[in-house]
Design a protein around this motif. Structure first.
Motif, short mmCIF file in Angstrom:
data_model
loop_
_atom_site.label_atom_id
_atom_site.label_comp_id
_atom_site.label_asym_id
_atom_site.label_seq_id
_atom_site.Cartn_x
_atom_site.Cartn_y
_atom_site.Cartn_z
N MET A 121 -4.93 -4.06 5.75
CA MET A 121 -5.55 -4.34 4.46
C MET A 121 -6.11 -5.75 4.41
N ASN A 124 -9.32 -6.23 6.24
CA ASN A 124 -10.46 -5.54 5.63
C ASN A 124 -10.72 -6.00 4.20
N VAL A 126 -8.68 -6.98 1.53
CA VAL A 126 -7.83 -6.84 0.35
C VAL A 126 -7.18 -8.19 0.05
N GLU A 130 -2.92 -8.48 -3.95
CA GLU A 130 -3.00 -7.04 -4.22
C GLU A 130 -2.35 -6.21 -3.12
N SER A 272 -16.96 -6.47 3.11
CA SER A 272 -15.74 -5.90 3.68
C SER A 272 -15.54 -4.50 3.13
N TYR A 274 -13.00 -3.45 1.54
CA TYR A 274 -12.48 -3.60 0.17
C TYR A 274 -13.62 -3.82 -0.81
N GLN A 275 -14.54 -4.72 -0.49
CA GLN A 275 -15.67 -4.99 -1.39
C GLN A 275 -16.54 -3.76 -1.58
N LYS A 278 -14.87 -1.03 -3.87
CA LYS A 278 -14.90 -1.37 -5.29
C LYS A 278 -16.22 -0.97 -5.95
N TRP A 289 -12.88 0.70 -10.77
CA TRP A 289 -11.91 0.33 -9.75
C TRP A 289 -10.62 -0.18 -10.38
N GLN A 297 -6.28 2.99 -4.85
CA GLN A 297 -7.07 1.88 -4.33
C GLN A 297 -6.88 1.74 -2.83
N ARG A 298 -5.65 1.86 -2.35
CA ARG A 298 -5.41 1.78 -0.91
C ARG A 298 -6.12 2.90 -0.17
N VAL A 301 -9.88 2.21 0.02
CA VAL A 301 -10.25 1.22 1.04
C VAL A 301 -10.21 1.85 2.43
#
Length: 340
Positions: A121, A124, A126, A130, A272, A274-275, A278, A289, A297-298, A301
C-alpha cells in the motif's frame, strides 16, 4: 435444498460480506452412493452451520454422509467451515496446491502477510495515516474460519469423481491465484466458484498473494472457459445461469471500459494507484471515495493496480518510481512537470 441439476443440490448459506449485495454463498452437494461431495461449504458461523445441518436433516442425511469437500478457493466465505465439517464427518478436503499455501499465512500466522500488505500500500501511494485502517479492515474474517489443510492437492487437468459426475479441474487464476472451476464435459456443466458471477464482476487484485499480472491471467482464463461447451453454470453467488458466453463478454467489456477510465485519469499527469483509485467509479451505487469503508478502499487500490500492471505488461503504460512511490503514465506520454 433445490435440485438444480439431476444429482446436484443447491443450498444458499447466509454470509455477511462487506461486498455490497452479497448475502449468500452457494454450496453444492453432489450425490454419491457413498455420500455427498460438497463444493464450497461456506464460512464458519452458527447461522451457516445450522442452515446446512437443517437442510441435511430434512433430506434424510447428516454430516456423516459428507465424504468429500472440494474448495474452489480459500476465501473465508467459500472455505471457512471446511475444517468444522471434516471434524464431524471425516470427509477429505481437496483444493488447488497454490491455495494450500495461503492457509497458514492468511489464517494462522498473519504477521508477514500484514507487513507485506502495508508495504504494498505504501509503495502505491496510500498515505501512512490510512494504511493501518485499510490493512486491518478484514482481520475479523479469521473468526469465520476453522483452518484445515487439504488431504488432496489438485492440479490443472485433474479429475474429481462424484457420483455420476467426472469433473475436470480447470485452474482459473485471477480472483485468487489457485482458484479452480469444475467442468463435466458430458453433462455440459460448470461449477464456477467466483470466477464468473451473474451480477457483479469478481474482484481481481494485485496483492501479496497474487500471481504476476492477475487480471491478464484472469481474462485469459475467461477466454479458455468460453471455448468449452457449457449449458449450465453454477456460480459461487447469485443464481445458476445459462448463456455463459454472453456473461463472459460482459465481464470482459467491463474491464475494457475500466482500462479506458484509468487511461483518462493519467492522461494529464502520472499518478499512483491510490490517486487513480480515488478518481474512478466503484459500482453503480457507490458514493465518493471518502464514503467507501476502508476494506473497499483497499480493494479499490489493489484492483486498480491489477489494471495498471496488465497495461504495463501490454506496454500501454509506463511505471515511474518517484520518491519511493510507484506512479503510472500513458506510454510515451509527455507531461508538463510543473503541473505535479
Amino acid at each position: 435444498m433445490i435440485e438444480v441439476f439431476p444429482g446436484i443440490r443447491w443450498l444458499k448459506l447466509p454470509i455477511t460480506m462487506q461486498d455490497a449485495g452479497i448475502t449468500n454463498i452457494n454450496t453444492y452437494l453432489i450425490e454419491d452412493k457413498k455420500g455427498f461431495t460438497i463444493v464450497d461449504p461456506g464460512w464458519n458461523t452458527d447461522e451457516a452451520f445450522s442452515t446446512l445441518h437443517n437442510a441435511l436433516i430434512k433430506s434424510g442425511h447428516n454430516f456423516q454422509n459428507i465424504k468429500q469437500i472440494v474448495i474452489t478457493h480459500v476465501h473465508p466465505d467459500h472455505y471457512g467451515m471446511a475444517g468444522r465439517i471434516r471434524e464431524l464427518s471425516g470427509a477429505t478436503i481437496a483444493m488447488h496446491h497454490i491455495e494450500k499455501d495461503f492457509i497458514e499465512p492468511r489464517y494462522v500466522k498473519m504477521d508477514q502477510l500484514l507487513y507485506k500488505t502495508d508495504r504494498m500500500m505504501a509503495a502505491n501511494g496510500v498515505p501512512e495515516n490510512e494504511i493501518e485502517g485499510m490493512r486491518d479492515a478484514s482481520l475479523d474474517v479469521i473468526n469465520y474460519v476453522v483452518p484445515a489443510q487439504p488431504d488432496i492437492v489438485l492440479h490443472n487437468g485433474d479429475t474429481i469423481t462424484a457420483g455420476v459426475f467426472k469433473f475436470k479441474v480447470i485452474w482459473t487464476p485471477g480472483h485468487s491465484s489457485g482458484h479452480i472451476c469444475l467442468y463435466d464435459a458430458e453433462k455440459k456443466l460448470l461449477i464456477a466458484g467466483d470466477h464468473i458471477l451473474t451480477r457483479i464482476t469478481p474482484n481481481v487484485s494485485v496483492n501479496p498473494q497474487s500471481i504476476e499480472n492477475p487480471l491478464g491471467r484472469y481474462l485469459q482464463s475467461l477466454e479458455e472457459i468460453k471455448q468449452l461447451d457449457i449449458d449450465l453454470t453454477l456460480p459461487g453467488h447469485d443464481e445458476p445461469f445459462q448463456n455463459l458466453r454472453i456473461r463472459i463478454n460482459e465481464i470482459t467489456h467491463h474491464h475494457f471500459i475500466r482500462n479506458l477510465e484509468i487511461l483518462e485519469v493519467i492522461a494529464s499527469s502520472p499518478r499512483s494507484a491510490y490517486q487513480i483509485a480515488k478518481k474512478i467509479t466503484w459500482g453503480a451505487n457507490a458514493g465518493s471515495w471518502e464514503t467507501l469503508p476502508p476494506f473497499h478502499q483497499r480493494m479499490a487500490v489493489f484492483e486498480t493496480l491489477a489494471h495498471l500492471e496488465m497495461m504495463a505488461a501490454d506496454s500501454r503504460v509506463d511505471k515511474l518510481p518517484k520518491k519511493g512511490i510507484i506512479q503510472y503514465q500513458q506510454k510515451n506520454a509527455v507531461h508538463d512537470s510543473t503541473k505535479h
